[in-house]
Enzyme design. Structure first.
Site, PDB file in Angstrom:
ATOM      1  N   ARG A 184     -28.464  -1.523 105.203  1.00  0.00           N
ATOM      2  CA  ARG A 184     -29.402  -2.421 104.528  1.00  0.00           C
ATOM      3  C   ARG A 184     -30.788  -2.217 105.126  1.00  0.00           C
ATOM      4  NH1 ARG A 184     -29.001  -5.106 100.335  1.00  0.00           N
ATOM      5  NH2 ARG A 184     -30.062  -6.954 101.133  1.00  0.00           N
ATOM      6  N   ASN A 214     -30.019   0.046 116.832  1.00  0.00           N
ATOM      7  CA  ASN A 214     -29.380   0.722 115.702  1.00  0.00           C
ATOM      8  C   ASN A 214     -28.930   2.101 116.154  1.00  0.00           C
ATOM      9  OD1 ASN A 214     -28.633   1.305 112.965  1.00  0.00           O
ATOM     10  ND2 ASN A 214     -30.536   2.477 112.739  1.00  0.00           N
ATOM     11  N   HIS A 226     -28.340   5.939 114.664  1.00  0.00           N
ATOM     12  CA  HIS A 226     -28.739   6.760 113.516  1.00  0.00           C
ATOM     13  C   HIS A 226     -28.266   8.194 113.745  1.00  0.00           C
ATOM     14  CE1 HIS A 226     -31.113   7.964 110.054  1.00  0.00           C
ATOM     15  NE2 HIS A 226     -31.539   8.991 110.768  1.00  0.00           N
ATOM     16  N   SER A 270     -28.931   9.200 117.663  1.00  0.00           N
ATOM     17  CA  SER A 270     -29.897   8.438 118.469  1.00  0.00           C
ATOM     18  C   SER A 270     -29.580   6.955 118.396  1.00  0.00           C
ATOM     19  CB  SER A 270     -31.324   8.609 117.924  1.00  0.00           C
ATOM     20  OG  SER A 270     -31.651   9.962 117.739  1.00  0.00           O
ATOM     21  N   ASP A 290     -35.887   3.350 110.899  1.00  0.00           N
ATOM     22  CA  ASP A 290     -35.453   4.389 111.858  1.00  0.00           C
ATOM     23  C   ASP A 290     -36.588   4.867 112.762  1.00  0.00           C
ATOM     24  OD1 ASP A 290     -32.930   4.268 110.673  1.00  0.00           O
ATOM     25  OD2 ASP A 290     -33.384   5.889 109.260  1.00  0.00           O
TER      26      ASP A 290
HETATM   27  C1  GAR Z   1     -22.679   6.282 111.603  1.00  0.00           C
HETATM   28  O1  GAR Z   1     -22.598   7.673 111.675  1.00  0.00           O
HETATM   29  C2  GAR Z   1     -24.102   5.825 111.795  1.00  0.00           C
HETATM   30  O2  GAR Z   1     -24.845   6.656 112.637  1.00  0.00           O
HETATM   31  C3  GAR Z   1     -24.634   5.873 110.394  1.00  0.00           C
HETATM   32  O3  GAR Z   1     -23.594   5.411 109.602  1.00  0.00           O
HETATM   33  C4  GAR Z   1     -22.347   5.769 110.196  1.00  0.00           C
HETATM   34  C5  GAR Z   1     -21.466   4.542 110.210  1.00  0.00           C
HETATM   35  O4  GAR Z   1     -20.141   4.886 110.444  1.00  0.00           O
HETATM   36  N1  GAR Z   1     -25.795   5.071 110.274  1.00  0.00           N
HETATM   37  C6  GAR Z   1     -26.820   5.341 109.457  1.00  0.00           C
HETATM   38  O5  GAR Z   1     -26.850   6.300 108.703  1.00  0.00           O
HETATM   39  C7  GAR Z   1     -27.969   4.352 109.538  1.00  0.00           C
HETATM   40  N2  GAR Z   1     -29.135   4.880 108.923  1.00  0.00           N
HETATM   41  P1  GAR Z   1     -19.112   3.802 110.941  1.00  0.00           P
HETATM   42  O6  GAR Z   1     -19.126   2.656 109.928  1.00  0.00           O
HETATM   43  O7  GAR Z   1     -17.806   4.483 110.947  1.00  0.00           O
HETATM   44  O8  GAR Z   1     -19.526   3.352 112.294  1.00  0.00           O
END
Ligand code: GAR
Length: 315
Positions: free
Chosen positions: A91, A107, A109, A136, A145
């Site tokens: 979100r 967060n 990323h 990161s 981000d």
């Molecule tokens: C993770 O790889 C995280 O880095 C990414 O979503 C995935 C969540 O996986 N986050 C983003 O892209 C944020 N911009 P998960 O639900 O299995 O933890």
């Protein structure tokens, strides 16, 4: 006391699970008090619930951004969380929500920021023929981000890697990175050396400020004269780390203690003109602490200095 964390997820929640399992180690400085989601069907909610962690979900569909963020914020506060860890929370956040958790929201990323903000990070890295990808953990600021990076792990891109194979390996790196970075971050906020250094930066930014050691405490004054701030670290074996600043007197002191008896206290031997502000509760608002220090400086500064400041402010 462990730092209380709320984790926000939208999907599988495997990073949330990594945070959760790390939190089971006795030495872990944080505990997860809530897993919340904008997606009531998020798989991660089931994992959390089965592990005995309170969960909360309200769909964003049909709510405007600010309203949905407000519902999430209330749930986080209700759970008594002091930090928010975003873990695949897909979100865009309202500026109000970001401001409320300023300095206390992390967060993860899936790229080596500042490279590849936004979506499709692995695809973009492969297309650009990068030799390394990575992940990161950063503080969340108003820009997507973009906040200060707290930790990164590089992941080599193999010849023949697809978006999926790369994403799987980056996730393994994420499961190492996030728990460790979060643990270091929350521990720092109760570490006396870090807290003293933060106060030092703010205190020495005041005009003509200097530092001496007084009764074993770092103490900040004006030109070797009047003192406006002390840092008390486990003084009289009270195991507190606190900032002592000038206040107007006994009434203000009583009012502050009454408003938040955990944070404010009457420092022994300092009398009614000072208040102790705990720095080790894990939720410091450094802008606010800076204001306390500036106010205290002003209370003891000689007229000629405050007059100069007033003049400067007029321009
Ligand atoms: C993770 O790889 C995280 O880095 C990414 O979503 C995935 C969540 O996986 N986050 C983003 O892209 C944020 N911009 P998960 O639900 O299995 O933890």
């Amino acid at each position: 006391m462990k730092a209380r964390i709320a984790v926000l997820i939208s999907g599988a929640g495997t990073n949330m699970a990594a945070l959760l399992y790390a939190a089971k180690l006795p030495s872990c400085p944080y505990e997860i008090v809530l897993v919340a989601s904008n997606n009531p069907d998020a798989e991660g909610l089931k994992i959390a619930a089965t592990e005995g962690i309170p969960t909360f979900a309200v769909s964003h569909i049909g709510l405007d951004r600010a309203a949905h963020d407000a519902v999430m914020h209330d749930a986080i506060v209700e759970a008594g969380a002091v930090y928010v860890a975003l873990a695949g929370y897909m979100r865009i956040l309202s500026t109000e929500f970001v401001a409320k958790w300023d300095g206390r929201m992390l967060n993860i990323h899936p790229s080596l920021l500042p490279k590849y903000k936004g979506l499709h990070t692995h695809q973009r890295a492969i297309q650009a023929k990068d030799t390394v990808a990575g992940t990161s953990v950063h503080l969340v600021t108003a820009e997507l981000d973009d906040g200060p990076v707290l930790g990164q792990i590089e992941v080599a891109i193999l010849p023949g890697d697809t978006t999926d194979t790369l994403a799987d390996r980056v996730k393994m790196a994420e499961y190492q990175l996030y728990p460790k970075t979060l643990a270091d971050f929350v521990a720092r906020n109760t570490n006396p050396e870090y807290l003293t250094a933060q106060v030092r930066t703010l205190a020495l930014a005041q005009p003509e400020a200097d530092e001496v050691l007084s009764h074993g405490m770092p103490c900040f004054g004006i030109n070797g004269g009047k003192k406006f701030a002390y840092v008390s670290v486990d003084h009289h074996k009270d195991s507190k780390t606190a900032l002592l600043v000038k206040i107007s007197g006994v009434e203000e002191q009583a009012m502050l203690i009454d408003s938040d008896a955990e944070r404010y206290y009457r420092p022994a031997y300092f009398g009614d003109g000072w208040v102790g502000i705990r720095l080790d509760l894990g939720d410091n608002d450094w802008d606010h602490i800076g204001e306390w220090i500036a106010k205290s400086w002003r209370a003891v500064a000689p007229k000629k200095l405050t007059r100069l400041m007033d003049l400067a402010e007029e321009f």
